[in-house]
Scaffold this active site. Structure first.
Site, PDB file in Angstrom:
ATOM      1  N   SER A  46       0.815  -1.222   0.000  1.00  0.00           N
ATOM      2  CA  SER A  46       0.000   0.000   0.000  1.00  0.00           C
ATOM      3  C   SER A  46       0.843   1.265   0.000  1.00  0.00           C
ATOM      4  O   SER A  46       0.387   2.315  -0.459  1.00  0.00           O
ATOM      5  CB  SER A  46      -0.932   0.009   1.210  1.00  0.00           C
ATOM      6  OG  SER A  46      -0.184  -0.084   2.419  1.00  0.00           O
ATOM      7  N   GLY A  86      -1.968  -4.353   1.358  1.00  0.00           N
ATOM      8  CA  GLY A  86      -2.016  -5.581   2.132  1.00  0.00           C
ATOM      9  C   GLY A  86      -1.026  -6.639   1.690  1.00  0.00           C
ATOM     10  O   GLY A  86      -0.918  -7.692   2.317  1.00  0.00           O
ATOM     11  N   ASN A  96       3.935  -5.185   5.686  1.00  0.00           N
ATOM     12  CA  ASN A  96       2.832  -6.028   6.153  1.00  0.00           C
ATOM     13  C   ASN A  96       3.333  -7.292   6.832  1.00  0.00           C
ATOM     14  O   ASN A  96       2.701  -7.795   7.758  1.00  0.00           O
ATOM     15  CB  ASN A  96       1.874  -6.353   5.000  1.00  0.00           C
ATOM     16  CG  ASN A  96       1.109  -5.124   4.568  1.00  0.00           C
ATOM     17  OD1 ASN A  96       0.526  -4.427   5.381  1.00  0.00           O
ATOM     18  ND2 ASN A  96       1.143  -4.828   3.282  1.00  0.00           N
ATOM     19  N   ASP A 144      -3.867   6.989  10.277  1.00  0.00           N
ATOM     20  CA  ASP A 144      -3.322   5.766  10.868  1.00  0.00           C
ATOM     21  C   ASP A 144      -1.882   5.938  11.338  1.00  0.00           C
ATOM     22  O   ASP A 144      -1.327   5.073  12.015  1.00  0.00           O
ATOM     23  CB  ASP A 144      -3.434   4.578   9.908  1.00  0.00           C
ATOM     24  CG  ASP A 144      -2.606   4.720   8.631  1.00  0.00           C
ATOM     25  OD1 ASP A 144      -1.761   5.638   8.536  1.00  0.00           O
ATOM     26  OD2 ASP A 144      -2.807   3.900   7.720  1.00  0.00           O
ATOM     27  N   HIS A 202       0.606   5.286   6.821  1.00  0.00           N
ATOM     28  CA  HIS A 202       0.576   5.586   5.385  1.00  0.00           C
ATOM     29  C   HIS A 202       0.833   7.070   5.137  1.00  0.00           C
ATOM     30  O   HIS A 202       0.201   7.915   5.772  1.00  0.00           O
ATOM     31  CB  HIS A 202      -0.774   5.182   4.782  1.00  0.00           C
ATOM     32  CG  HIS A 202      -0.981   3.715   4.776  1.00  0.00           C
ATOM     33  ND1 HIS A 202      -1.640   3.059   5.789  1.00  0.00           N
ATOM     34  CD2 HIS A 202      -0.607   2.768   3.882  1.00  0.00           C
ATOM     35  CE1 HIS A 202      -1.660   1.763   5.532  1.00  0.00           C
ATOM     36  NE2 HIS A 202      -1.038   1.558   4.377  1.00  0.00           N
TER      37      HIS A 202
END
Length: 189
Positions: A13, A50, A80, A161, A164
């Site tokens: 991502s 992801g 991830n 978050d 990101h």
């Protein structure tokens, strides 16, 4: 005019541009920066939210089966895996197989490192974060030690978050990676 050089940006991502417009994604911004410096380059966004190192390996295998192959690859994988506390040995082995394949095909690559993005015990953190310097020593790629350098942990440069990058954060990352991307281009025969 110089020959068009194609780079595949393989990642998760962070490469795809989670939560921001496609034109603000890392590959798009880096492509614009390189073009503004006179490079005839196309960067193909192969980021997938992801995705793990294993998923990236499978996608790259499919991509490399096509012709023509890319001139170079940017490898941004592992965030991830770390978030899921995947065994660092497995992550290293998977990334090693990606880099081995690119080496066999004589495709130059830029390896971006990753650090722990969530709290973890010291042993896991040390084992995970040591993966990228070891691979860089083994393969001598163009190496950018931490993909999120300058953006991670800065609320002004990340989405809610805290991980990101937002549009400004992605621009900062692309600007930081720019000289490494130019070194990658210089390695293309």
């Amino acid at each position: 005019m110089k020959r068009l050089k194609t780079i595949v940006a393989l990642g998760d991502s962070l490469t795809e541009g989670f939560g921001i417009p496609a034109e603000a994604s890392f590959p798009s911004v880096l492509q614009s920066l390189l073009r503004s410096r006179g490079h005839n380059v196309s960067i193909i966004n192969q980021g997938l939210s992801g995705d793990t190192a294993w998923g990236g390996k499978k996608r790259l295998d499919r991509y490399l089966a096509n012709k023509p192959r890319p001139d170079a690859v940017i490898v941004e994988l592992g965030a991830n895996d770390a978030i899921q506390f995947t065994d660092p040995w497995d992550v290293e082995a998977t990334l090693d197989s990606i880099l081995q394949r690119l080496t066999e095909l004589e495709i130059p690559f830029l390896l971006t490192g990753m650090k722990m993005l969530l709290p973890a015990d010291a042993d896991y953190t040390e084992a995970f974060e040591s993966i990228y310097p070891k691979l860089a020593e083994r393969y001598d790629p163009v190496f950018y030690p931490f993909f999120l350098e300058g953006a991670f942990g800065d609320p002004a440069l990340t989405l809610e978050d805290g991980i990101h990058p937002n549009i400004r954060g992605t621009a900062r990352i692309a600007e930081s990676v720019l000289p490494f991307a130019e070194e990658l281009l210089a390695r293309i025969p």
